[in-house]
Design an enzyme around this catalytic site. Sequence first.
Site, PDB file in Angstrom:
ATOM      1  N   GLU A 110       3.841 -24.233  10.330  1.00 33.96           N
ATOM      2  CA  GLU A 110       3.788 -25.262  11.385  1.00 33.96           C
ATOM      3  C   GLU A 110       2.693 -24.994  12.417  1.00 33.96           C
ATOM      4  OE1 GLU A 110       6.140 -23.009  10.998  1.00 33.96           O
ATOM      5  OE2 GLU A 110       7.081 -22.378  12.880  1.00 33.96           O
ATOM      6  N   HIS A 155       4.764 -18.951   9.144  1.00 29.41           N
ATOM      7  CA  HIS A 155       5.012 -20.176   9.921  1.00 29.41           C
ATOM      8  C   HIS A 155       3.890 -21.193   9.699  1.00 29.41           C
ATOM      9  CE1 HIS A 155       8.438 -18.843  12.411  1.00 29.41           C
ATOM     10  NE2 HIS A 155       7.928 -17.644  12.214  1.00 29.41           N
ATOM     11  N   CYS A 195      10.375 -19.029   7.479  1.00 23.66           N
ATOM     12  CA  CYS A 195      10.674 -17.684   7.981  1.00 23.66           C
ATOM     13  C   CYS A 195      12.165 -17.360   7.807  1.00 23.66           C
ATOM     14  CB  CYS A 195      10.186 -17.529   9.421  1.00 23.66           C
ATOM     15  SG  CYS A 195       9.810 -15.823   9.812  1.00 23.66           S
TER      16      CYS A 195
HETATM   17  N1  GLN Z   1      14.686 -12.784  12.249  1.00 24.77           N
HETATM   18  C1  GLN Z   1      13.872 -12.786  11.090  1.00 24.77           C
HETATM   19  C2  GLN Z   1      12.932 -11.601  11.042  1.00 24.77           C
HETATM   20  O1  GLN Z   1      12.702 -10.971  12.046  1.00 24.77           O
HETATM   21  C3  GLN Z   1      13.080 -14.087  10.977  1.00 24.77           C
HETATM   22  C4  GLN Z   1      12.082 -14.272  12.083  1.00 24.77           C
HETATM   23  C5  GLN Z   1      11.592 -15.691  12.191  1.00 24.77           C
HETATM   24  O2  GLN Z   1      12.177 -16.593  11.621  1.00 24.77           O
HETATM   25  N2  GLN Z   1      10.553 -15.912  12.932  1.00 24.77           N
HETATM   26  O3  GLN Z   1      12.425 -11.272  10.008  1.00 24.77           O
END
Ligand code: GLN
Length: 543
Positions: free
Chosen positions: A516, A514, A388
């Site tokens: 994970e 994600h 992410c």
């Molecule tokens: N802050 C970034 C976004 O909003 C990444 C979010 C995250 O890593 N969960 O896109």
Amino acid sequence: MASDPKISKYLFVTGGVVSSLGKGVASASLGKLLEARGFRVTIIKCDPYLNVDPGTMNPYQHGEVYVTQDGAETDLDLGHYERFISSTMTAANNITAGKIYHSVITKERRGEYLGATVQVIPHVTDEIKGFLRRISAEKTYDFVICEIGGTVGDIESLPFLEAIRQFRQELGRENAIDIHLTLIPYIRTADELKTKPTQHSVGKLREIGIQPDILLCRTEKPLSLDLRKKISLFCNVAVEQVIAIPDVDDIYKVPLILEKEGLDRIVTRLVGLKCGGGNLNDWKTRVIDKIEAPAHRIQIAVVGKYTELQDAYKSIYEALKHGGIANNCAIDILKIDSGTLVDNNPNELLSGVDGILIPGGFGDRGLEGKIKAAQYARENKVPYFGVCLGMQCAVIEFARNVCKMTGANTAEINPKVAFPVIHLMEDQKKVTDKGGSMRLGSYICKVKSGTVAHRAYHKNEIQERHRHRYEYNNKYKVKMEQHGMTISGVSPNGRLVEIIELQDHPWFVGCQFHPEFQSKPDHPHPLFRDFIKAALKKRLKLK
Ligand code: GLN
């Protein structure tokens, strides 16, 4: 009331004495054990706080926010549940007092209570019972395990405990039992285990009308038969229903401990069901044996903003461990605060590591440190896994240092930056509600064949869970591809970039989702598996 095998049996798990005794792991382990016996199981977490969900809480308050397939932001215990049992968690598996009150107040405003004075009893408790019942109305489960957050004695959890009392009264004890997790502290100076806090905690439960059926006693020393008898006498719980859970070096061993103590037999007897066949052998050979005797050991740096907290990157740490299980390899995690990399030479901190992972995150603190870590991984050919925000950092770094887009950044930090390589999509710009602009939950991603990602998944189409606002900016796609970045995963309509990787590198992958959240100890996620494989190769200096 006779036990009806067709209705779900509710197993309430309450906590006594102190928090952090591992109620989530105990509930998940009990679920695992019952599933291994052939029962269908789901687990609900009831959180007594007034936030509607933990999505708006910061990691210092709450630890990781776990995202379900249907896009709910939930308590991290749901992560334990999914890692241990096979049922998929949904928004319905996490109830908070905030959610309950929100629902009650919405009904009151609609006039649904027909002029009644709306009260904790019966309106709030009815609402709680309604949520608990609905889960087994939608799908049939043999067991609904229901973990109550907090500790008995907290003001906040009272409506939940009162709802359990009523629920047990209505359904009959044979359909709804209470399992109380408690602590038997060891007092070093006296060289003794003490049962008094447990006696008080059970006393407190009885005051609100709940007599526990089973006690799960957390101890750091073995619990003798004499002590079990004493606890049994004072707490009014049959001696064989006083169960010990000693400290273990690995949470995945807890189901085996519960099996040894016969918890499955006790639970099924109390609810009038036959304990099915089946056992935990598969779990033992595929998970525990691998953890016990790894052939290798490597070090992975996790560069994040909340590395001092145990729980902020819970699923990441677990998924790394799963990747290790798949490669017969133990993982030492070096937690690096990204802030310390901002003004320091990354060489000093990162030169010994076998792989670098940058987890998700929000805001600008430490962001430049993460970008530096991505640069270090790219230039030194250290396996890199960006999750992410970790993917976004890799894109920024590549834009700045390879594509020479000076000052490239994410619009999250500066919406007016010259090269917003990560930006907000047009349709997200209009949303003002904090939670509303997030892309949440499971989405399909198409994986390009011949890529590192495809070699991991062996599939052209996957589904992964998201929690972010910002996206890769397609305006810079061609330029980045010309410089050696491959876009290896995109949304079905091709508009959203989901996975990137670098060509001239042993293993450098970033994903906007994600992974994970979908890794399990007995089913390690393919990207974590291959990341660890690449890191192990580096350690063994294999080509
Ligand atoms: N802050 C970034 C976004 O909003 C990444 C979010 C995250 O890593 N969960 O896109």
